[in-house]
Write a protein that holds these residues in place. Structure first.
Motif, mmCIF file in Angstrom:
data_model
loop_
_atom_site.group_PDB
_atom_site.id
_atom_site.type_symbol
_atom_site.label_atom_id
_atom_site.label_comp_id
_atom_site.label_asym_id
_atom_site.label_seq_id
_atom_site.Cartn_x
_atom_site.Cartn_y
_atom_site.Cartn_z
ATOM 1 N N THR A 99 0.843 -1.197 0.000
ATOM 2 C CA THR A 99 0.000 0.000 0.000
ATOM 3 C C THR A 99 0.883 1.253 0.000
ATOM 4 O OG1 THR A 99 -1.643 -1.250 1.246
ATOM 5 C CG2 THR A 99 -1.903 1.152 1.216
ATOM 6 N N GLN A 110 -2.779 2.177 -8.607
ATOM 7 C CA GLN A 110 -2.491 0.884 -8.001
ATOM 8 C C GLN A 110 -1.258 0.288 -8.680
ATOM 9 O OE1 GLN A 110 -6.400 -0.515 -9.190
ATOM 10 N NE2 GLN A 110 -6.825 -1.053 -7.071
ATOM 11 N N HIS A 132 -3.197 -6.252 1.066
ATOM 12 C CA HIS A 132 -3.009 -4.964 0.398
ATOM 13 C C HIS A 132 -3.799 -4.906 -0.918
ATOM 14 C CE1 HIS A 132 0.250 -3.667 3.085
ATOM 15 N NE2 HIS A 132 0.527 -4.949 3.150
ATOM 16 N N ALA A 134 -6.404 -3.607 -2.032
ATOM 17 C CA ALA A 134 -6.929 -2.339 -2.565
ATOM 18 C C ALA A 134 -5.854 -1.549 -3.302
ATOM 19 C CB ALA A 134 -7.520 -1.507 -1.429
ATOM 20 N N ARG A 137 -3.674 -3.603 -8.650
ATOM 21 C CA ARG A 137 -4.619 -3.716 -9.774
ATOM 22 C C ARG A 137 -4.739 -5.162 -10.249
ATOM 23 N NH1 ARG A 137 -3.220 -0.515 -14.783
ATOM 24 N NH2 ARG A 137 -3.463 -2.282 -16.170
ATOM 25 N N TYR A 170 -11.807 -12.414 -2.531
ATOM 26 C CA TYR A 170 -11.238 -11.077 -2.732
ATOM 27 C C TYR A 170 -10.759 -10.809 -4.162
ATOM 28 C CZ TYR A 170 -11.320 -10.748 2.355
ATOM 29 O OH TYR A 170 -11.739 -10.714 3.670
ATOM 30 N N CYS A 171 -10.614 -11.883 -4.964
ATOM 31 C CA CYS A 171 -10.022 -11.716 -6.306
ATOM 32 C C CYS A 171 -10.724 -12.598 -7.329
ATOM 33 C CB CYS A 171 -8.556 -12.176 -6.317
ATOM 34 S SG CYS A 171 -7.460 -11.378 -5.176
ATOM 35 N N PRO A 199 -7.885 -8.290 -8.037
ATOM 36 C CA PRO A 199 -8.689 -7.986 -6.848
ATOM 37 C C PRO A 199 -10.054 -7.400 -7.228
ATOM 38 C CG PRO A 199 -6.429 -7.283 -6.513
ATOM 39 C CD PRO A 199 -6.549 -7.699 -7.969
ATOM 40 N N ALA A 201 -13.448 -5.159 -6.891
ATOM 41 C CA ALA A 201 -13.686 -3.795 -6.402
ATOM 42 C C ALA A 201 -14.174 -3.903 -4.960
ATOM 43 C CB ALA A 201 -14.741 -3.119 -7.266
ATOM 44 N N PRO A 202 -13.646 -3.048 -4.034
ATOM 45 C CA PRO A 202 -13.991 -3.194 -2.607
ATOM 46 C C PRO A 202 -15.496 -3.294 -2.362
ATOM 47 C CG PRO A 202 -12.316 -1.506 -2.907
ATOM 48 C CD PRO A 202 -12.716 -1.961 -4.289
ATOM 49 N N GLU A 203 -16.311 -2.548 -3.113
ATOM 50 C CA GLU A 203 -17.761 -2.548 -2.843
ATOM 51 C C GLU A 203 -18.441 -3.849 -3.276
ATOM 52 O OE1 GLU A 203 -16.103 -0.470 -4.715
ATOM 53 O OE2 GLU A 203 -16.988 -0.358 -6.720
#
Ligand code: SAM
Length: 270
Positions: A99, A110, A132, A134, A137, A170-171, A199, A201-203
């Motif tokens: 990060t 990213q 990490h 977020a 890319r 997560y991915c 990864p 998208a966080p949302e």
């Protein structure tokens, strides 16, 4: 590319998982899969003698590498001059804050991770990258084929387990192609494969509390022959599992990633 014209004199170190790629066709396929575009922030883990490093530099002009073996730093830096701008981070990759690294490049960008990973460290490196996610890319990694199979497996597969569930939550995980032992010097004892991880998208991830999710998946697969009711007894009872829409008498290997997410979200954070 042959690495022989470069001043690498040290023999490969087994304890650092050093198996150097030499097959041009495979190296080209990796560079094509990464397909760097102007402005990308490429970071290679374990550049070794530069098999992937120099072709990436030729194509992209600049690259950051993280290498733990001090004997490789000088020859790598020297040889890189003919190819582009190389930034070398001489560290154990597990201590590198991806990060902060992404932040150091400036802006909101990213990083894109690439690496023919030391196989003894592949799971710790994958989990470190997840921490990490977020800031990343995508990732293109060479790993043991057996590990790539586990990463991409779905419910019902014999190799579906903690690694696959954690990564897929997560991915997006896409196996790309297999690589035979003969593509490396010295050749490893096992087949290898290249995998792409992107990864989510966080949302869209949906995990409310990563620690609870991780605990549920760990316990569920801790004794994979047990039913969830028994395997998860420290975390919740059968009624709570049922309330989350999951069968308490099912075994972990039958449960989809989204079901693990829903079950973990229904529990109180640990
Ligand atoms: N990229 C090169 C290639 O494809 O020929 C070398 C790949 S070799 C399988 C793995 C590389 O990771 C080696 O250069 C090794 O020294 C390096 N390495 C091992 N452990 C490391 C660590 N903890 N942090 C950073 N690099 C490490």
């Amino acid at each position: 590319m042959s690495t022989r014209s470069h001043p690498f004199t040290e023999p490969a170190k087994k304890h650092l998982g050093q198996h150097f790629l030499h097959e041009r066709r495979i190296i080209d396929k990796i560079v094509q899969a990464v397909d760097p575009k102007p402005g990308d922030r490429l970071v290679e883990i374990g550049p070794g003698q530069g098999a992937i490093t120099f072709p990436l530099l030729d194509r992209h002009g600049e690259l950051t590498v993280i290498e733990f073996d001090r004997d490789l730093i000088f020859p790598l830096t020297e040889a890189a001059r003919a190819h582009g701008t190389l930034e070398v981070i001489h560290r154990d990759v597990l201590t590198v804050d991806f990060t902060a690294l992404a932040h150091n490049f400036g802006g909101q960008g990213q990083i894109r991770l690439v690496g023919n990973l030391p196989y003894n460290l592949s799971s710790p490196i994958l989990f470190h990258a997840l921490d990490h996610a977020a800031a990343i890319r995508d990732m293109h990694f060479m790993l043991q084929k057996e590990v790539v199979d586990r990463m991409a497996a779905g419910p019902g597969s014999k190799v579906y387990g903690r690694l696959g569930v954690m990564l897929q939550a997560y991915c997006h995980v896409t196996p790309l192609f297999d690589v035979p032992p003969g593509a490396f010097r010295p050749p490893p004892k096992v087949d290898s494969a290249v995998v792409r991880l992107v990864p989510r998208a966080p949302e869209t991830i949906g995990v409310d509390d990563p620690a609870t999710f991780s605990a549920v998946v760990r316990d569920a697969f801790g004794q994979r022959r047990k039913t969830l009711r028994n395997a998860l007894s420290k975390l919740c009872d059968a009624a709570a599992i049922e309330a989350a829409g999951v069968r308490p008498d099912a075994r972990a290997e039958q449960i989809a990633v989204q079901d693990f997410v829903r079950l973990a979200n229904s529990l109180k954070p640990s």
